[in-house]
Design a protein around this motif. Sequence first.
Motif, PDB file in Angstrom:
ATOM      1  N   ARG A   1      -1.848  -6.104   2.971  1.00 50.89           N
ATOM      2  CA  ARG A   1      -2.779  -5.423   1.920  1.00 50.89           C
ATOM      3  C   ARG A   1      -3.819  -4.496   3.119  1.00 50.89           C
TER       4      ARG A   1
ATOM      5  N   ARG B   1      -3.955   3.405   7.839  1.00 44.65           N
ATOM      6  CA  ARG B   1      -2.860   4.336   6.808  1.00 44.65           C
ATOM      7  C   ARG B   1      -3.160   5.108   7.473  1.00 44.65           C
ATOM      8  N   GLU B   2      -4.413   5.388   7.912  1.00 49.20           N
ATOM      9  CA  GLU B   2      -4.122   6.939   8.783  1.00 49.20           C
ATOM     10  C   GLU B   2      -3.429   7.510  10.294  1.00 49.20           C
TER      11      GLU B   2
ATOM     12  N   GLY C   1       0.793  -1.370   0.046  1.00 48.01           N
ATOM     13  CA  GLY C   1      -0.163   0.175   0.539  1.00 48.01           C
ATOM     14  C   GLY C   1       1.129   1.237  -0.197  1.00 48.01           C
ATOM     15  N   PRO C   2       0.688   2.540  -0.376  1.00 51.95           N
ATOM     16  CA  PRO C   2       1.053   3.487  -0.104  1.00 51.95           C
ATOM     17  C   PRO C   2       1.548   3.920   1.464  1.00 51.95           C
ATOM     18  N   GLU C   3       2.956   3.847   1.113  1.00 53.91           N
ATOM     19  CA  GLU C   3       3.793   4.134   3.039  1.00 53.91           C
ATOM     20  C   GLU C   3       3.997   5.615   3.100  1.00 53.91           C
ATOM     21  N   PRO C   4       3.226   5.791   4.301  1.00 53.19           N
ATOM     22  CA  PRO C   4       2.531   6.703   4.966  1.00 53.19           C
ATOM     23  C   PRO C   4       4.076   7.525   5.164  1.00 53.19           C
TER      24      PRO C   4
ATOM     25  N   ALA D   1      -2.492  -2.151   6.027  1.00 50.07           N
ATOM     26  CA  ALA D   1      -1.357  -1.809   4.878  1.00 50.07           C
ATOM     27  C   ALA D   1      -3.494  -0.440   5.430  1.00 50.07           C
ATOM     28  N   ARG D   2      -4.234  -0.659   4.551  1.00 45.83           N
ATOM     29  CA  ARG D   2      -5.678  -0.015   4.850  1.00 45.83           C
ATOM     30  C   ARG D   2      -5.655   0.720   6.196  1.00 45.83           C
TER      31      ARG D   2
END
Length: 253
Positions: free
Chosen positions: A56, A63-64, A18-21, A59-60
């Motif tokens: 995944r 994320r925040e 996922g998008p890395e924070p 990660a979702r």
Amino acid sequence: MAHQATPVRRARLGRALGPEPTAVSGVVLLLPGGDEESARRPSPMLATASVRALGRRLARAGREEGLATHVVHYRYRGWNGSEAHLARDASWAADEAVRRYGDVPVCLAGLDMGARAALRAGGHEAVNSVLAMAPWLPEEDVAASPEPVKQLAGRRVLIVHGTNDDVSDPELSFRLAARAKKANRDVCRFEVHSDGHGLHQYRSEVQALAEDFVMGALFGRSFSRPVEDALAAPPPLGLRMPLAAGFGKSLRR
């Protein structure tokens, strides 16, 4: 012709799922299964497929909160006796997480032999929690030292095991959990009724349980009532907690 040195094998972290924070405040290291004995290098795709879906999802969910989720790629496919290669690679991965992200809490989340690695490496100073799914554990032998548990003191530990697992004996994980609970009250274990080693039959419930535990352990979110109860209950109740069908559809009280 000059002799060419054999390259040294190194463990590595896979690309963040996922998008890395931009600001990481917690890390999950996913430890795939392996073999009892093997000097071969794991196949990257096959070895990690079993944990990527969970990664995944985590990660979702995180994320925040600033969660970074990585799969650990081992040097060898096997545990390999006293070498305990997979546990050593798990410890290296925790070191690497600290090097990359600084002083953030780490959860080791493993499946099968990777769950054994997570439990064994759980004493790493950066690790605050261990998730062990269908852990492969050695048969108890009066002539050998039992699988260690003292390193788990001060960590939150969740073990999940299918009652019909014919690869790794669920009774062995219960006994390990019972020993660990004596040194650390923050240990619980869930049983997935009639599920097998891969925990496929109740995959969504297992993943929801994993998410609930990891988000609570790393970021202080309140645990669902079943997890709270399992952590608080005395043995054997909190170590034989049934995972209810449909868990995750209404997690909160």
